[in-house]
Scaffold this motif. Structure first.
Motif, PDB file in Angstrom:
ATOM      1  N   ALA A 192       0.820  -1.211   0.000  1.00 57.97           N
ATOM      2  CA  ALA A 192       0.000   0.000   0.000  1.00 57.97           C
ATOM      3  C   ALA A 192       0.850   1.255   0.000  1.00 57.97           C
ATOM      4  O   ALA A 192       0.439   2.307  -0.477  1.00 57.97           O
ATOM      5  CB  ALA A 192      -0.931  -0.001   1.208  1.00 57.97           C
ATOM      6  N   ARG A 193       2.021   1.167   0.533  1.00 54.68           N
ATOM      7  CA  ARG A 193       2.889   2.345   0.617  1.00 54.68           C
ATOM      8  C   ARG A 193       3.359   2.805  -0.751  1.00 54.68           C
ATOM      9  O   ARG A 193       3.770   3.946  -0.929  1.00 54.68           O
ATOM     10  CB  ARG A 193       4.098   2.017   1.503  1.00 54.68           C
ATOM     11  N   GLU A 194       3.298   1.888  -1.728  1.00 52.10           N
ATOM     12  CA  GLU A 194       3.761   2.240  -3.071  1.00 52.10           C
ATOM     13  C   GLU A 194       2.668   2.893  -3.906  1.00 52.10           C
ATOM     14  O   GLU A 194       2.869   3.221  -5.060  1.00 52.10           O
ATOM     15  CB  GLU A 194       4.253   0.974  -3.797  1.00 52.10           C
ATOM     16  N   HIS A 195       1.454   3.008  -3.335  1.00 49.06           N
ATOM     17  CA  HIS A 195       0.330   3.490  -4.156  1.00 49.06           C
ATOM     18  C   HIS A 195      -0.440   4.598  -3.465  1.00 49.06           C
ATOM     19  O   HIS A 195      -0.395   4.733  -2.238  1.00 49.06           O
ATOM     20  CB  HIS A 195      -0.622   2.333  -4.474  1.00 49.06           C
ATOM     21  N   THR A 196      -1.161   5.355  -4.273  1.00 55.07           N
ATOM     22  CA  THR A 196      -1.995   6.434  -3.739  1.00 55.07           C
ATOM     23  C   THR A 196      -3.406   6.353  -4.321  1.00 55.07           C
ATOM     24  O   THR A 196      -3.628   5.745  -5.374  1.00 55.07           O
ATOM     25  CB  THR A 196      -1.438   7.826  -4.114  1.00 55.07           C
ATOM     26  N   ARG A 197      -4.325   6.980  -3.622  1.00 56.25           N
ATOM     27  CA  ARG A 197      -5.706   7.049  -4.116  1.00 56.25           C
ATOM     28  C   ARG A 197      -5.749   7.735  -5.475  1.00 56.25           C
ATOM     29  O   ARG A 197      -6.432   7.293  -6.389  1.00 56.25           O
ATOM     30  CB  ARG A 197      -6.559   7.835  -3.109  1.00 56.25           C
ATOM     31  N   LYS A 198      -5.015   8.819  -5.575  1.00 56.09           N
ATOM     32  CA  LYS A 198      -4.993   9.617  -6.797  1.00 56.09           C
ATOM     33  C   LYS A 198      -4.741   8.747  -8.034  1.00 56.09           C
ATOM     34  O   LYS A 198      -5.424   8.837  -9.042  1.00 56.09           O
ATOM     35  CB  LYS A 198      -3.873  10.653  -6.678  1.00 56.09           C
ATOM     36  N   GLU A 199      -3.766   7.861  -7.873  1.00 58.77           N
ATOM     37  CA  GLU A 199      -3.357   6.982  -8.969  1.00 58.77           C
ATOM     38  C   GLU A 199      -4.511   6.047  -9.382  1.00 58.77           C
ATOM     39  O   GLU A 199      -4.807   5.892 -10.558  1.00 58.77           O
ATOM     40  CB  GLU A 199      -2.131   6.215  -8.469  1.00 58.77           C
ATOM     41  N   PHE A 200      -5.209   5.472  -8.407  1.00 56.31           N
ATOM     42  CA  PHE A 200      -6.282   4.522  -8.732  1.00 56.31           C
ATOM     43  C   PHE A 200      -7.535   5.229  -9.254  1.00 56.31           C
ATOM     44  O   PHE A 200      -8.272   4.687 -10.049  1.00 56.31           O
ATOM     45  CB  PHE A 200      -6.661   3.688  -7.502  1.00 56.31           C
ATOM     46  N   CYS A 201      -7.762   6.434  -8.763  1.00 59.54           N
ATOM     47  CA  CYS A 201      -8.976   7.131  -9.172  1.00 59.54           C
ATOM     48  C   CYS A 201      -8.825   7.755 -10.551  1.00 59.54           C
ATOM     49  O   CYS A 201      -9.823   8.083 -11.197  1.00 59.54           O
ATOM     50  CB  CYS A 201      -9.337   8.224  -8.162  1.00 59.54           C
ATOM     51  N   ALA A 202      -7.594   7.951 -11.006  1.00 58.61           N
ATOM     52  CA  ALA A 202      -7.331   8.471 -12.337  1.00 58.61           C
ATOM     53  C   ALA A 202      -8.125   9.747 -12.603  1.00 58.61           C
ATOM     54  O   ALA A 202      -8.761   9.909 -13.647  1.00 58.61           O
ATOM     55  CB  ALA A 202      -7.639   7.400 -13.404  1.00 58.61           C
ATOM     56  N   GLY A 203      -8.104  10.636 -11.644  1.00 62.42           N
ATOM     57  CA  GLY A 203      -8.734  11.947 -11.846  1.00 62.42           C
ATOM     58  C   GLY A 203     -10.242  11.966 -11.717  1.00 62.42           C
ATOM     59  O   GLY A 203     -10.880  12.967 -11.994  1.00 62.42           O
ATOM     60  N   LYS A 204     -10.846  10.825 -11.296  1.00 65.89           N
ATOM     61  CA  LYS A 204     -12.313  10.777 -11.206  1.00 65.89           C
ATOM     62  C   LYS A 204     -12.805  10.967  -9.764  1.00 65.89           C
ATOM     63  O   LYS A 204     -13.922  10.619  -9.432  1.00 65.89           O
ATOM     64  CB  LYS A 204     -12.808   9.421 -11.730  1.00 65.89           C
ATOM     65  N   GLU A 205     -11.946  11.520  -8.920  1.00 63.15           N
ATOM     66  CA  GLU A 205     -12.297  11.629  -7.510  1.00 63.15           C
ATOM     67  C   GLU A 205     -13.434  12.613  -7.253  1.00 63.15           C
ATOM     68  O   GLU A 205     -13.526  13.641  -7.922  1.00 63.15           O
ATOM     69  CB  GLU A 205     -11.078  12.140  -6.723  1.00 63.15           C
ATOM     70  N   VAL A 206     -14.248  12.317  -6.251  1.00 64.20           N
ATOM     71  CA  VAL A 206     -15.204  13.326  -5.781  1.00 64.20           C
ATOM     72  C   VAL A 206     -14.424  14.308  -4.919  1.00 64.20           C
ATOM     73  O   VAL A 206     -13.482  13.945  -4.242  1.00 64.20           O
ATOM     74  CB  VAL A 206     -16.341  12.700  -4.936  1.00 64.20           C
ATOM     75  N   GLN A 207     -14.820  15.561  -4.978  1.00 62.62           N
ATOM     76  CA  GLN A 207     -14.067  16.569  -4.208  1.00 62.62           C
ATOM     77  C   GLN A 207     -14.795  16.930  -2.921  1.00 62.62           C
ATOM     78  O   GLN A 207     -15.984  17.025  -2.889  1.00 62.62           O
ATOM     79  CB  GLN A 207     -13.866  17.830  -5.071  1.00 62.62           C
TER      80      GLN A 207
END
Ligand SMILES: Nc1ncnc2c1ncn2[C@@H]1O[C@H](COP(=O)(O)OP(=O)(O)O)[C@@H](O)[C@H]1O
Ligand SMILES: [Mg+2]
Lengths: 219, 265, 295
Positions: free
Chosen positions: C280-295
């Motif tokens: 998990a330390r090698e990854h971030t939410r940003k990367e998995f969401c690919a810009g589709k995050e709710v703000q």
């Protein structure tokens, strides 16, 4: 290992049974009340009450109990009404089956012969007396077999509550499967438990039927 | 009997004035007038469909009239509303109905109640007696109609004649001033008819109630009734003492019905 | 026949009034709660003393026992984080996997902790925490199977294979992306069902997260099974899902999660359940969401 599994299954089923029985009993009570309120409302003299009753009956008969429970649980919160899962289950099941029951009540009452009403008029009964002492006692036994069927349907429909995070027997059996990988055992036990519940309802309805049967006493 | 005397003994208990009644636009009673004094036993005769039942049903408020007025014991049952007679509200009708009992062709017993309860319940619901008293009176009446041993059976366990006797006992239990009988024997097996007719004779002699009897039993009507009305197409075409009507009817329709030869003019 | 007496009418009137009253009461109750001074969600949870966590039985991520007690790596970690946030108790809201997100959105739970992988589609519906539990996709098949696929591309090439995928899971997207036609993908409701379909030959391959697959291999230890970690699929990471209206709560959660990752609590919990804490330390939410995050 196997002993553990059997104990686990026993606990699961027992916990599930509690929910399933509670839902069946309370749902049936609500269904019974709704059946009478709206079944009588359907043939009441007040137009508004008739309209409300027909609306209720048709809406709840015309949509699936699955969708109704879903609505109560997942959609009502959007309107600020947060019913507990248990209450949602009872309401969904009770209101749905009550709508069918209302038609049973209506038809059983309308099956009362015209001659009975005329005798009541000739004996100077009030409308209430006619209903309470003559129509209802004759109509009620006519309702019982169908009420029994409805109650069985309700009992079988309780398994949909696993959708709204209630752990009934079906849900428990499913959880047990996922936990243990066993499939035959939980399904066999579940089948048996539902069948026993069915027999229980059958027995209950038969007892009530016996109680309401007119009795002649040989002297 | 002088005219004065007649008036003194016989106040009218039933008065139908200019009564008209139609079913679906078909006239059944047309401007009918009928006065029945208290205590009189009246037989209503006539071909089927002539309106006899309709008259009894109007008196029992099972049918409403289209025009005219009906009085029972001097009380009007209808009030005029923009020229149309309307039945009085339920609360006021009850006192009128309380004076009238009716026996139907098909008995109308309550199938879920024992014979005893069939007779006791109406007394209780009408506030005439409490349970024990009502049941005692019911048993008395069953004795009178000869069915004391059937008190605890259900109606379905009785023969037609027995059912009708229970129905009569039930009507008597409320002690009405007026008794209406609509063909009480025509649904019975022929061998059962006499048990009901015998009972009617007993009642006629003992109660003093005003009785209206629709029947096709001519012989019985003749010896039972004080007065015979002969109906045809909603009209009273003959009205008189039985002997007169049966031996020398004035109207040709009555003669035809009784199988007498038409009179030469 | 409309044979209702006055008394019956009264009963009706009372019933109708009662119903109207009940509806009114519910509304009044609602009005009352909304009229209060708005507390932050975290403050509300702290005041209430417990957090409702949406769960479905997905061993080994989430394990629910016969008494409804909740265990498994996901809930344990989530519980630890919330305790550190000042919310001592955790209450499990059990449902099917498909019912998790609807339940969260209907305010039936405050968060989901059930091995829900962070994906662009889900990022639009819920607010994920930073990744906590990561896993690779795996393929499970009978050891004596004829073909020996090692990737979703292999699955796409072998037209004879029917492939089981968890209903509503991420494997379906991965397989479709690799060119597996939809008509060869069979949605599976739960692990044991997938195993029965595999053993009876209705599917030849069962694709699911490696740790879930390992759990099934352990349960069916008497069967000869092959477990392959998919070569062409990236590591997937799950996060805790919050309502899109609870972004502030999510941020508070992330903050404490980072603390636990730093002080060794995180590693201890994951290692106890056989999960790899380094992934998990090698990854971030940003990367998995690919810009589709709710703000
Ligand atoms: N409820 C009703 N609806 C329509 N027609 C009726 C009804 N009741 C009686 N009638 C008609 O009224 C006429 C008189 O009926 P009724 O009084 O029963 O005759 P009776 O008793 O002399 O045989 C008959 O033609 C019958 O068909
Ligand atoms: Mg007739």
């Amino acid at each position: 290992m196997t002993e553990n599994i059997v104990l686990d299954l026993f606990c699961s089923v027992l916990h599930g049974l509690e929910i399933t029985v509670a839902l069946t009993v309370l749902g049936s009570v609500l269904a019974f009340i709704c059946a009478f309120v709206f079944g009588l409302g359907r043939i009441a003299r007040w137009r508004l009450i008739r309209i409300i009753s027909v609306f209720y009956i048709e809406v709840f008969r015309g949509t699936s109990v699955f969708v109704q429970v879903f609505w109560l649980y997942y959609a009502l919160p959007a309107f600020g009404i947060l019913l507990s899962p248990f209450l949602s289950g009872i309401l969904g099941l009770g209101l749905n089956v009550g709508a069918y029951g209302a038609e049973v009540v209506r038809s059983a009452i309308q099956a009362t012969g015209k001659d009975q009403y005329e005798s009541c008029c000739a004996l100077n009964f009030t409308r209430y007396q006619t209903f309470r002492y003559i129509v209802l006692p004759q109509a009620f036994p006519r309702m019982l077999p169908v009420f029994g069927n409805n109650m069985v349907e309700l009992m079988k429909a309780t398994s949909i509550v696993s959708l709204i995070s209630l752990s009934d027997i079906t849900f428990q059996a499913q959880q047990f499967r996922i936990r243990t990988g066993q499939t035959f055992l939980p399904f066999a036990v579940t089948l048996l438990v539902y069948f026993l519940l069915y027999l229980g309802i059958l027995f209950f309805v038969q007892s009530v039927t016996r109680l309401t049967k007119p009795k002649s006493v040989k002297v | 009997m002088s005219k004065m005397e007649q008036k003194a003994v016989s106040r009218p208990i039933i008065e139908l004035s200019n009564v008209s009644k139609a079913f679906n636009g078909v006239s059944v009673l047309d401007n009918l007038n009928l006065v029945i004094p208290k205590g009189q036993k009246v037989a209503l005769l006539g071909p089927s469909g002539s309106g006899k039942t309709t008259i009894l049903r109007i008196l029992m408020t099972l049918e409403t009239i289209d025009a005219g007025q009906v009085r029972v014991g001097g009380q009007s049952m209808y009030e005029e509303q923009s020229g149309v007679p309307r039945l009085l509200p339920e609360s006021q009708l009850r006192s009128v109905r309380a004076r009238i009992g009716m026996v139907f062709q098909h008995f109308g017993l309550f199938p879920h109640l024992t014979v005893l309860s069939n007779i006791a319940l109406p007394q209780i619901l009408n506030g005439q007696a409490r349970k024990a008293e009502a049941e005692a009176r019911a048993l008395d009446l069953l004795q009178t109609v000869g069915l004391a041993d059937k008190a605890h059976l259900l109606p379905d366990q009785l023969s037609g004649g027995q059912k009708q006797r229970v129905a009569i006992a039930r009507a008597l239990a409320l002690q009405p001033d007026i008794l209406l009988f609509d063909e009480p024997t025509s649904a019975l097996d022929p061998q059962r008819v006499s048990e009901v007719l015998d009972l009617l004779n007993v009642i006629g002699e003992t109660t003093g109630a005003t009785m209206l009897l629709v029947t096709h039993e001519m012989e019985f009507a003749r010896q039972f009734a004080d007065r015979v009305l002969f109906f045809d197409h909603g009209q009273i075409v003959e009205d008189g003492a039985p002997d007169l009507v049966f031996t020398n009817p004035q109207d040709h329709r009555t003669r035809a019905f009784l199988g007498l030869p038409a009179r030469g003019v | 026949m409309g044979s209702m007496s006055n008394r019956l009418r009264k009963i009706y009137a009372v019933t109708v009034l009662f119903m109207a009253f009940s509806v009114g009461a519910v509304h009044a109750a609602q009005a009352q709660t909304t009229a209060q001074v708005p507390l932050s969600r975290l403050a509300q949870l702290q005041q209430r003393g417990y957090v409702r966590i949406g769960l479905s039985n997905e061993p080994p991520w989430t394990v629910i026992d016969a008494d409804g007690r909740v265990g498994g790596v996901g809930p344990e970690l989530t519980h630890a984080v919330f305790q550190r946030m000042g919310v001592p108790e955790m209450q499990g809201v059990l449902s099917t996997f498909g019912g998790l997100i609807p339940g969260l959105l209907a305010d039936r739970s405050d968060a989901i902790s059930s091995g829900l992988f962070i994906q662009p589609g889900r990022c639009q519906a819920v607010a994920f925490s930073e990744p906590d539990l990561c896993d690779r996709e795996a393929l499970l098949m009978l050891a004596n199977g004829h073909s020996n696929p090692r990737s979703y591309h292999d699955l796409a090439k072998d037209h004879a294979l029917q492939i089981g995928v968890p209903a509503g899971g991420s494997e379906e997207h991965a397989a479709l992306a690799a060119g597996v036609p939809a008509n060869r993908l069979v949605p599976i409701s739960d692990g044991p069902s997938g195993m029965i379909m595999l053993l009876s030959g209705r599917i030849q391959v069962y694709s699911l997260p490696a740790s879930s697959a390992q759990h099934l291999v352990d349960l069916w230890h008497e069967q000869k099974l092959t477990l392959v970690k998919v070569e062409d699929a990236p590591v997937m990471c799950a996060g805790i899902a919050f309502s899109p209206r609870a972004v502030a709560l999510r941020d508070a959660y992330d903050h404490v999660l980072a603390q636990l990752k730093a002080d060794g609590t995180y590693d201890r919990i994951l290692l106890a359940h056989g999960f790899d804490p380094t992934l998990a330390r090698e990854h971030t939410r940003k990367e998995f969401c690919a810009g589709k995050e709710v703000q």
